[in-house]
Design an enzyme around this catalytic site. Sequence first.
Site, PDB file in Angstrom:
ATOM      1  N   HIS A 100      13.765 -28.993  13.199  1.00  0.00           N
ATOM      2  CA  HIS A 100      14.814 -29.343  14.173  1.00  0.00           C
ATOM      3  C   HIS A 100      14.853 -30.850  14.332  1.00  0.00           C
ATOM      4  CE1 HIS A 100      10.981 -28.651  16.208  1.00  0.00           C
ATOM      5  NE2 HIS A 100      11.319 -29.616  17.035  1.00  0.00           N
ATOM      6  N   HIS A 102      15.608 -33.742  17.185  1.00  0.00           N
ATOM      7  CA  HIS A 102      15.837 -34.057  18.590  1.00  0.00           C
ATOM      8  C   HIS A 102      16.954 -35.097  18.642  1.00  0.00           C
ATOM      9  CE1 HIS A 102      11.849 -32.512  20.169  1.00  0.00           C
ATOM     10  NE2 HIS A 102      11.580 -32.608  18.876  1.00  0.00           N
TER      11      HIS A 102
HETATM   12  P1  AMP Z   1       8.506 -30.561  18.360  1.00  0.00           P
HETATM   13  O1  AMP Z   1       7.334 -31.265  18.943  1.00  0.00           O
HETATM   14  O2  AMP Z   1       9.377 -31.508  17.583  1.00  0.00           O
HETATM   15  O3  AMP Z   1       8.117 -29.325  17.579  1.00  0.00           O
HETATM   16  O4  AMP Z   1       9.373 -30.148  19.609  1.00  0.00           O
HETATM   17  C1  AMP Z   1       9.648 -28.836  19.996  1.00  0.00           C
HETATM   18  C2  AMP Z   1      10.580 -28.920  21.174  1.00  0.00           C
HETATM   19  O5  AMP Z   1      11.061 -27.628  21.457  1.00  0.00           O
HETATM   20  C3  AMP Z   1       9.925 -29.447  22.464  1.00  0.00           C
HETATM   21  O6  AMP Z   1      10.622 -30.605  22.891  1.00  0.00           O
HETATM   22  C4  AMP Z   1      10.083 -28.293  23.442  1.00  0.00           C
HETATM   23  O7  AMP Z   1      10.355 -28.737  24.734  1.00  0.00           O
HETATM   24  C5  AMP Z   1      11.246 -27.532  22.850  1.00  0.00           C
HETATM   25  N1  AMP Z   1      11.283 -26.110  23.155  1.00  0.00           N
HETATM   26  C6  AMP Z   1      10.266 -25.227  23.085  1.00  0.00           C
HETATM   27  N2  AMP Z   1      10.689 -23.988  23.409  1.00  0.00           N
HETATM   28  C7  AMP Z   1      12.015 -24.089  23.675  1.00  0.00           C
HETATM   29  C8  AMP Z   1      13.025 -23.165  24.064  1.00  0.00           C
HETATM   30  N3  AMP Z   1      12.761 -21.867  24.247  1.00  0.00           N
HETATM   31  N4  AMP Z   1      14.287 -23.625  24.255  1.00  0.00           N
HETATM   32  C9  AMP Z   1      14.560 -24.947  24.074  1.00  0.00           C
HETATM   33  N5  AMP Z   1      13.656 -25.860  23.708  1.00  0.00           N
HETATM   34  C10 AMP Z   1      12.400 -25.457  23.514  1.00  0.00           C
END
Ligand code: AMP
Length: 135
Positions: A100, A102
């Site tokens: 993903h 951000h």
């Molecule tokens: P990463 O560290 O790049 O893997 O970031 C994962 C992101 O996913 C974090 O910023 C979390 O806050 C976000 N996240 C986790 N679970 C959910 C969810 N159910 N809906 C939306 N965002 C999420």
Amino acid sequence: MDTDCIFCKIVAGKMPSSKIYEDSHTIAVLDIFPACPGHTLVIPRDHHADLFDTPAATLAHVARASKKVAHRLQEALGIDSVNIINNSGANAGQVVFHLHFHVVPRSGGDGLDFKLNRVKADAKYLEEMSSRLKF
Ligand code: AMP
Ligand code: ZN
């Protein structure tokens, strides 16, 4: 679909999310732990763990959707700057292993700081490292 993956569940509509955009290859949802208001995640519909595993065509779809989201944040929130961040691998801070991007809207005085701690490179480093990495 990876049945243990929360983003696959979100894509499949089996888990709630605040979706702001979707197309045939991607969706964009609000991050539930936002760094700032409007912090959005752009997620490909197909499951790929990280940048290393993701086909270039899928990355192109994610990049295109990220640009659309950035313009939407600009228009709706009145911001003029954005950070696009991808964490690939645990040591880079990745927590959800479904690739993903951000999309983080930025404005003056928002208090966020994504600056890396850097030191000026010397000539020896630039020569040696570029010869190791060149391809
Ligand atoms: P990463 O560290 O790049 O893997 O970031 C994962 C992101 O996913 C974090 O910023 C979390 O806050 C976000 N996240 C986790 N679970 C959910 C969810 N159910 N809906 C939306 N965002 C999420
Ligand atoms: Zn997944």
